[in-house]
Design an enzyme around this catalytic site. Sequence first.
Site, short mmCIF file in Angstrom:
data_model
loop_
_atom_site.label_atom_id
_atom_site.label_comp_id
_atom_site.label_asym_id
_atom_site.label_seq_id
_atom_site.Cartn_x
_atom_site.Cartn_y
_atom_site.Cartn_z
N LYS A 11 61.59 38.05 27.85
CA LYS A 11 61.09 37.05 28.78
C LYS A 11 61.49 35.63 28.35
O LYS A 11 61.93 35.41 27.21
CB LYS A 11 59.57 37.18 28.90
CG LYS A 11 59.12 38.51 29.54
CD LYS A 11 57.59 38.53 29.70
CE LYS A 11 57.12 39.79 30.37
NZ LYS A 11 55.63 39.78 30.57
N TYR A 51 57.27 42.13 40.24
CA TYR A 51 55.85 42.26 39.91
C TYR A 51 54.99 42.44 41.17
O TYR A 51 53.82 42.07 41.17
CB TYR A 51 55.39 41.02 39.14
CG TYR A 51 55.76 41.05 37.67
CD1 TYR A 51 55.26 42.05 36.83
CD2 TYR A 51 56.58 40.08 37.10
CE1 TYR A 51 55.58 42.09 35.48
CE2 TYR A 51 56.91 40.10 35.74
CZ TYR A 51 56.39 41.11 34.95
OH TYR A 51 56.69 41.14 33.60
N PHE A 59 46.53 35.97 38.59
CA PHE A 59 47.56 35.39 37.72
C PHE A 59 48.97 35.52 38.29
O PHE A 59 49.94 35.10 37.65
CB PHE A 59 47.50 36.03 36.33
CG PHE A 59 47.66 37.53 36.31
CD1 PHE A 59 48.91 38.13 36.39
CD2 PHE A 59 46.54 38.36 36.23
CE1 PHE A 59 49.06 39.51 36.38
CE2 PHE A 59 46.68 39.75 36.22
CZ PHE A 59 47.95 40.31 36.30
N ARG A 87 57.10 50.81 24.37
CA ARG A 87 55.74 50.25 24.52
C ARG A 87 55.08 50.11 23.14
O ARG A 87 54.38 49.12 22.89
CB ARG A 87 54.88 51.15 25.42
CG ARG A 87 55.37 51.27 26.86
CD ARG A 87 55.14 50.06 27.72
NE ARG A 87 53.78 49.67 27.86
CZ ARG A 87 53.35 48.73 28.72
NH1 ARG A 87 54.21 48.11 29.53
NH2 ARG A 87 52.09 48.39 28.78
N THR A 93 49.50 44.12 25.79
CA THR A 93 49.83 43.04 26.74
C THR A 93 49.36 41.68 26.24
O THR A 93 50.09 40.68 26.34
CB THR A 93 49.17 43.35 28.12
OG1 THR A 93 49.56 44.65 28.54
CG2 THR A 93 49.56 42.32 29.16
N ARG A 104 55.11 41.65 20.34
CA ARG A 104 54.20 40.64 20.91
C ARG A 104 53.36 39.97 19.82
O ARG A 104 53.06 38.78 19.91
CB ARG A 104 53.33 41.28 22.00
CG ARG A 104 54.12 41.43 23.31
CD ARG A 104 53.42 42.30 24.30
NE ARG A 104 53.98 42.19 25.65
CZ ARG A 104 53.72 43.04 26.64
NH1 ARG A 104 52.90 44.06 26.44
NH2 ARG A 104 54.26 42.87 27.83
N ASN A 114 54.30 36.54 27.07
CA ASN A 114 54.14 37.57 26.03
C ASN A 114 55.45 38.25 25.63
O ASN A 114 55.46 39.43 25.26
CB ASN A 114 53.04 38.56 26.42
CG ASN A 114 53.35 39.28 27.72
OD1 ASN A 114 54.39 39.06 28.32
ND2 ASN A 114 52.45 40.14 28.15
N HIS A 117 58.87 42.64 28.46
CA HIS A 117 58.37 43.63 29.43
C HIS A 117 58.98 44.98 29.06
O HIS A 117 60.13 45.04 28.62
CB HIS A 117 58.82 43.27 30.85
CG HIS A 117 58.61 44.41 31.81
ND1 HIS A 117 57.41 44.64 32.42
CD2 HIS A 117 59.43 45.44 32.18
CE1 HIS A 117 57.50 45.75 33.15
NE2 HIS A 117 58.73 46.25 33.03
N GLU A 128 62.43 50.25 38.16
CA GLU A 128 62.76 48.96 37.55
C GLU A 128 64.23 48.89 37.13
O GLU A 128 64.87 47.84 37.26
CB GLU A 128 61.85 48.72 36.33
CG GLU A 128 60.39 48.51 36.74
CD GLU A 128 59.45 48.40 35.55
OE1 GLU A 128 59.90 48.48 34.39
OE2 GLU A 128 58.25 48.21 35.80
P1 IDP Z 1 52.50 44.90 30.63
O1 IDP Z 1 53.53 43.81 30.70
O2 IDP Z 1 51.97 45.07 29.22
O3 IDP Z 1 52.98 46.20 31.26
P2 IDP Z 1 50.90 44.46 33.04
O4 IDP Z 1 49.44 44.80 33.17
O5 IDP Z 1 51.88 45.29 33.81
O6 IDP Z 1 51.24 44.42 31.47
O7 IDP Z 1 51.04 42.94 33.50
C1 IDP Z 1 52.30 42.38 33.73
C2 IDP Z 1 52.34 41.00 33.13
O8 IDP Z 1 51.41 40.17 33.84
C3 IDP Z 1 51.90 40.94 31.67
O9 IDP Z 1 52.94 41.21 30.76
C4 IDP Z 1 51.40 39.52 31.55
O10 IDP Z 1 52.50 38.62 31.32
C5 IDP Z 1 50.82 39.24 32.92
N1 IDP Z 1 49.37 39.46 32.89
C6 IDP Z 1 48.73 40.64 32.90
N2 IDP Z 1 47.39 40.46 32.88
C7 IDP Z 1 47.20 39.12 32.84
C8 IDP Z 1 46.03 38.30 32.82
O11 IDP Z 1 44.89 38.77 32.82
N3 IDP Z 1 46.25 36.95 32.80
C9 IDP Z 1 47.50 36.41 32.80
N4 IDP Z 1 48.63 37.15 32.83
C10 IDP Z 1 48.48 38.49 32.85
#
Ligand code: IDP
Length: 141
Positions: A11, A51, A59, A87, A93, A104, A114, A117, A128
């Site tokens: 990212k 997304y 968010f 993962r 996350t 991370r 973070n 992805h 994807e």
């Molecule tokens: P992942 O990237 O670990 O698979 P997902 O739940 O698919 O997590 O969420 C996608 C992305 O959305 C996350 O990597 C993060 O950057 C963002 N995200 C997820 N939950 C939150 C939140 O509660 N606040 C802000 N950003 C979030």
Amino acid sequence: MATQRTLSIIKPDAVAKNAIGEIISRFEKAGLKVVAAKMLKLDDDKAGGFYAEHKERPFFKDLVGFMTSGPVVVQVLEGEDAIAKNRDLMGATNPKEAAPGTIRADFAETIDANAVHGSDSPESAEREIAYFFQDSEICPR
Ligand code: IDP
């Protein structure tokens, strides 16, 4: 466990930190092979489409803003159990909850920015990978 492919994105925050090489090195050291890669500057449509499942989340706007804030490096990783392995390498996350030694934990500070992805299931990996790569851009090794 069968050989799988997964989509990885380095990212904008990790690209800005000049950590592309260190992150890809972790994939390679764990036995994952890069079989496709490109650097892209996403626009709102491309990031929002990627997304789309989060469209209704509070968010979402910030997430799209962040993902379009600078270049990203998208890759297809291939290897035994590649989806779960990636993962595990990524960590949780929220970097504050990510296990020590994960990408991370080492490269990210906030849940918004973070570092990486990674696809979370075979179905998402297939969707994807096709979202970013044509078959002809993937080089089996
Ligand atoms: P992942 O990237 O670990 O698979 P997902 O739940 O698919 O997590 O969420 C996608 C992305 O959305 C996350 O990597 C993060 O950057 C963002 N995200 C997820 N939950 C939150 C939140 O509660 N606040 C802000 N950003 C979030």
